[in-house]
Write a protein that holds these residues in place. Structure first.
Motif, PDB file in Angstrom:
ATOM      1  N   LYS A  87       0.994  13.281 -22.828  1.00  0.00           N
ATOM      2  CA  LYS A  87       1.368  14.172 -23.663  1.00  0.00           C
ATOM      3  C   LYS A  87       1.215  14.593 -24.788  1.00  0.00           C
ATOM      4  CE  LYS A  87       4.239  12.008 -26.716  1.00  0.00           C
ATOM      5  NZ  LYS A  87       5.329  11.717 -28.507  1.00  0.00           N
ATOM      6  N   SER A  88      -0.578  14.036 -25.056  1.00  0.00           N
ATOM      7  CA  SER A  88      -1.357  14.288 -26.204  1.00  0.00           C
ATOM      8  C   SER A  88      -2.673  14.165 -25.592  1.00  0.00           C
ATOM      9  CB  SER A  88      -2.107  12.963 -27.105  1.00  0.00           C
ATOM     10  OG  SER A  88      -3.165  13.274 -27.836  1.00  0.00           O
ATOM     11  N   CYS A  89      -3.227  13.962 -24.527  1.00  0.00           N
ATOM     12  CA  CYS A  89      -4.369  14.489 -23.843  1.00  0.00           C
ATOM     13  C   CYS A  89      -4.484  14.478 -22.780  1.00  0.00           C
ATOM     14  CB  CYS A  89      -5.466  13.545 -23.601  1.00  0.00           C
ATOM     15  SG  CYS A  89      -4.798  12.069 -22.482  1.00  0.00           S
ATOM     16  N   TYR A  90      -3.342  14.960 -22.141  1.00  0.00           N
ATOM     17  CA  TYR A  90      -2.574  15.540 -20.942  1.00  0.00           C
ATOM     18  C   TYR A  90      -3.565  15.503 -19.551  1.00  0.00           C
ATOM     19  CZ  TYR A  90      -0.394  18.800 -22.856  1.00  0.00           C
ATOM     20  OH  TYR A  90       1.284  19.562 -23.828  1.00  0.00           O
ATOM     21  N   THR A  91      -4.559  13.579 -20.049  1.00  0.00           N
ATOM     22  CA  THR A  91      -4.637  13.015 -18.274  1.00  0.00           C
ATOM     23  C   THR A  91      -3.255  12.733 -16.829  1.00  0.00           C
ATOM     24  OG1 THR A  91      -6.251  11.740 -17.136  1.00  0.00           O
ATOM     25  CG2 THR A  91      -4.925  11.044 -19.307  1.00  0.00           C
ATOM     26  N   ILE A  92      -3.954  12.803 -16.788  1.00  0.00           N
ATOM     27  CA  ILE A  92      -2.709  11.694 -15.676  1.00  0.00           C
ATOM     28  C   ILE A  92      -2.006  10.531 -16.318  1.00  0.00           C
ATOM     29  CG2 ILE A  92      -2.477  13.546 -13.989  1.00  0.00           C
ATOM     30  CD1 ILE A  92      -4.717  11.764 -12.494  1.00  0.00           C
ATOM     31  N   THR A  93      -1.182  10.326 -16.309  1.00  0.00           N
ATOM     32  CA  THR A  93      -0.769   9.017 -15.810  1.00  0.00           C
ATOM     33  C   THR A  93       0.717   8.929 -16.172  1.00  0.00           C
ATOM     34  OG1 THR A  93      -0.161   7.255 -17.630  1.00  0.00           O
ATOM     35  CG2 THR A  93       0.011   9.787 -19.091  1.00  0.00           C
ATOM     36  N   ASP A  94       1.497   7.237 -16.134  1.00  0.00           N
ATOM     37  CA  ASP A  94       2.551   7.399 -15.715  1.00  0.00           C
ATOM     38  C   ASP A  94       3.408   6.964 -16.615  1.00  0.00           C
ATOM     39  OD1 ASP A  94       1.993   4.902 -16.380  1.00  0.00           O
ATOM     40  OD2 ASP A  94       2.241   3.644 -14.047  1.00  0.00           O
ATOM     41  N   ARG A  95       3.149   7.384 -18.067  1.00  0.00           N
ATOM     42  CA  ARG A  95       3.077   6.977 -19.478  1.00  0.00           C
ATOM     43  C   ARG A  95       3.349   8.360 -20.152  1.00  0.00           C
ATOM     44  NH1 ARG A  95      -0.515   1.202 -20.484  1.00  0.00           N
ATOM     45  NH2 ARG A  95      -0.325   0.893 -18.551  1.00  0.00           N
ATOM     46  N   GLU A  96       4.462   7.796 -20.929  1.00  0.00           N
ATOM     47  CA  GLU A  96       4.486   9.888 -22.026  1.00  0.00           C
ATOM     48  C   GLU A  96       3.147   9.420 -22.590  1.00  0.00           C
ATOM     49  OE1 GLU A  96       8.362  10.629 -24.243  1.00  0.00           O
ATOM     50  OE2 GLU A  96       6.746   9.746 -25.613  1.00  0.00           O
ATOM     51  N   LEU A  97       2.346   8.319 -23.524  1.00  0.00           N
ATOM     52  CA  LEU A  97       1.240   8.226 -23.634  1.00  0.00           C
ATOM     53  C   LEU A  97       0.001   7.771 -23.016  1.00  0.00           C
ATOM     54  CD1 LEU A  97       1.339   7.873 -27.290  1.00  0.00           C
ATOM     55  CD2 LEU A  97       0.270   9.815 -25.965  1.00  0.00           C
ATOM     56  N   CYS A  98      -1.035   8.072 -22.389  1.00  0.00           N
ATOM     57  CA  CYS A  98      -1.910   7.005 -21.718  1.00  0.00           C
ATOM     58  C   CYS A  98      -2.344   6.345 -22.196  1.00  0.00           C
ATOM     59  CB  CYS A  98      -3.167   8.392 -20.935  1.00  0.00           C
ATOM     60  SG  CYS A  98      -4.295   8.569 -22.551  1.00  0.00           S
ATOM     61  N   PRO A  99      -3.133   5.278 -21.753  1.00  0.00           N
ATOM     62  CA  PRO A  99      -3.096   3.531 -22.669  1.00  0.00           C
ATOM     63  C   PRO A  99      -4.381   4.377 -23.053  1.00  0.00           C
ATOM     64  CG  PRO A  99      -3.113   3.447 -20.174  1.00  0.00           C
ATOM     65  CD  PRO A  99      -2.891   4.922 -20.378  1.00  0.00           C
ATOM     66  N   ILE A 100      -5.061   5.430 -23.383  1.00  0.00           N
ATOM     67  CA  ILE A 100      -6.391   6.013 -24.086  1.00  0.00           C
ATOM     68  C   ILE A 100      -6.082   5.839 -25.056  1.00  0.00           C
ATOM     69  CG2 ILE A 100      -8.190   6.980 -24.476  1.00  0.00           C
ATOM     70  CD1 ILE A 100      -8.923   6.505 -21.937  1.00  0.00           C
ATOM     71  N   CYS A 101      -5.341   6.860 -25.407  1.00  0.00           N
ATOM     72  CA  CYS A 101      -4.566   7.872 -26.358  1.00  0.00           C
ATOM     73  C   CYS A 101      -3.305   6.318 -27.285  1.00  0.00           C
ATOM     74  CB  CYS A 101      -3.135   9.023 -25.725  1.00  0.00           C
ATOM     75  SG  CYS A 101      -4.685  10.341 -25.526  1.00  0.00           S
ATOM     76  N   LEU A 151       0.556  -1.264   0.112  1.00  0.00           N
ATOM     77  CA  LEU A 151      -0.200  -0.214  -0.325  1.00  0.00           C
ATOM     78  C   LEU A 151       1.391   1.477   0.396  1.00  0.00           C
ATOM     79  CD1 LEU A 151      -2.409   1.574   0.814  1.00  0.00           C
ATOM     80  CD2 LEU A 151      -2.437   1.152   3.191  1.00  0.00           C
ATOM     81  N   ALA A 152       2.086   1.038   0.900  1.00  0.00           N
ATOM     82  CA  ALA A 152       2.359   2.699   1.266  1.00  0.00           C
ATOM     83  C   ALA A 152       3.349   2.507  -0.265  1.00  0.00           C
ATOM     84  CB  ALA A 152       3.861   1.824   1.731  1.00  0.00           C
ATOM     85  N   SER A 153       4.048   1.495  -1.107  1.00  0.00           N
ATOM     86  CA  SER A 153       4.964   1.735  -2.258  1.00  0.00           C
ATOM     87  C   SER A 153       3.771   2.000  -3.615  1.00  0.00           C
ATOM     88  CB  SER A 153       5.252   0.449  -2.991  1.00  0.00           C
ATOM     89  OG  SER A 153       4.818  -0.685  -2.806  1.00  0.00           O
ATOM     90  N   ASP A 176       4.995   5.162  -5.390  1.00  0.00           N
ATOM     91  CA  ASP A 176       5.195   5.024  -6.702  1.00  0.00           C
ATOM     92  C   ASP A 176       4.089   5.997  -7.291  1.00  0.00           C
ATOM     93  OD1 ASP A 176       7.452   3.426  -5.999  1.00  0.00           O
ATOM     94  OD2 ASP A 176       6.426   1.581  -6.832  1.00  0.00           O
ATOM     95  N   ALA A 177       2.986   6.066  -7.435  1.00  0.00           N
ATOM     96  CA  ALA A 177       1.941   6.413  -8.052  1.00  0.00           C
ATOM     97  C   ALA A 177       2.632   8.069  -8.094  1.00  0.00           C
ATOM     98  CB  ALA A 177       0.571   6.459  -7.672  1.00  0.00           C
ATOM     99  N   ARG A 178       2.324   8.407  -6.772  1.00  0.00           N
ATOM    100  CA  ARG A 178       2.823  10.034  -6.892  1.00  0.00           C
ATOM    101  C   ARG A 178       4.266   9.827  -8.063  1.00  0.00           C
ATOM    102  NH1 ARG A 178       4.044  14.097  -8.077  1.00  0.00           N
ATOM    103  NH2 ARG A 178       3.963  15.856  -6.531  1.00  0.00           N
ATOM    104  N   LYS A 179       5.548   9.219  -7.705  1.00  0.00           N
ATOM    105  CA  LYS A 179       6.524   9.812  -8.269  1.00  0.00           C
ATOM    106  C   LYS A 179       6.249   9.654  -9.365  1.00  0.00           C
ATOM    107  CE  LYS A 179       9.929   6.967  -5.770  1.00  0.00           C
ATOM    108  NZ  LYS A 179      10.998   6.344  -5.948  1.00  0.00           N
ATOM    109  N   ASN A 180       5.775   8.705 -10.162  1.00  0.00           N
ATOM    110  CA  ASN A 180       5.545   8.792 -11.555  1.00  0.00           C
ATOM    111  C   ASN A 180       4.762   9.062 -12.082  1.00  0.00           C
ATOM    112  OD1 ASN A 180       8.176   7.214 -11.426  1.00  0.00           O
ATOM    113  ND2 ASN A 180       7.100   4.730 -10.635  1.00  0.00           N
TER     114      ASN A 180
END
Ligand code: ZN
Length: 199
Positions: A59-73, A44-46, A50-54
């Protein structure tokens, strides 16, 4: 929280700082966590760290994600010619839960609100306009909330986009005035989407 000692007290204090968590709930959660197997508490702690850090913005739709492009884009199954403009990543999630929207999104991260000092430059509007000039888009569905600010922002975007010839539409007003999109059920959202009107 002197009665529990410093560490439990600190946990309760941290939890009670979360939205919607009062003192009693914080205590209940803290005791739940304390009684977890150690690995679960660590997991739980990690997950939080991790979510906060990453976290970053797609870069396309500006939703929050941990990748360059979110899974939808990044998905090849989505129709890139239809963009739905929403206020927050939570609104995006609400529309995704309907399972019926096959286009992509653009997250503004707020609406224009002069009373709160939120101007055009404080939301991701410039990014939307740039995106529209770069990509081949046929329809822009404006799904901001039906609050006064949401409506005003929708009108502003529609006027801005009009000269480009891209069709702009507004979700139907079945969504309760001032209603938080996140709290609205899927059927209502779907009706609002399907009953959208061209601006
Ligand atoms: Zn995205």
């Amino acid at each position: 929280m002197e009665i529990y000692g410093d560490q439990v007290g600190r946990l309760i204090e941290e939890l009670s700082g979360l939205p919607g968590v009062g003192g009693k709930t914080a205590q209940r959660l803290a005791f739940h966590i304390i009684n977890m197997p150690e690995e679960r508490a660590e997991s739980l702690a990690s997950a939080i760290v991790d979510a906060r850090k990453n976290i970053r913005y797609c870069k396309s739709c500006y939703t929050i994600t941990d990748r360059e492009l979110c899974p939808i884009c990044a998905s090849a199954k989505r129709d890139r010619k239809t963009i739905m403009v929403v206020e927050t990543p939570r609104d995006l999630a609400a529309y995704e839960r309907t399972g019926r929207f096959t286009g992509v999104y653009h997250v503004l991260h707020g609406v224009i609100n002069p009373a709160l000092g939120i101007g055009v430059g404080d939301i991701r509007l410039k990014e939307l306009i740039e995106r529209l000039s770069r990509e081949d888009v046929e329809e822009l569905i404006i799904a901001t909330n039906s609050s006064v600010e949401g409506e005003a922002t929708a009108m502003y975007i529609s006027k801005l986009v009009k000269p480009s010839g891209i069709k702009t539409s507004r979700i139907a007003s079945g969504v309760p005035v001032g209603g938080d999109l996140e709290c609205i059920d899927e059927v209502t959202l779907l009706r609002a989407l399907e009953g959208r009107v061209e601006l």
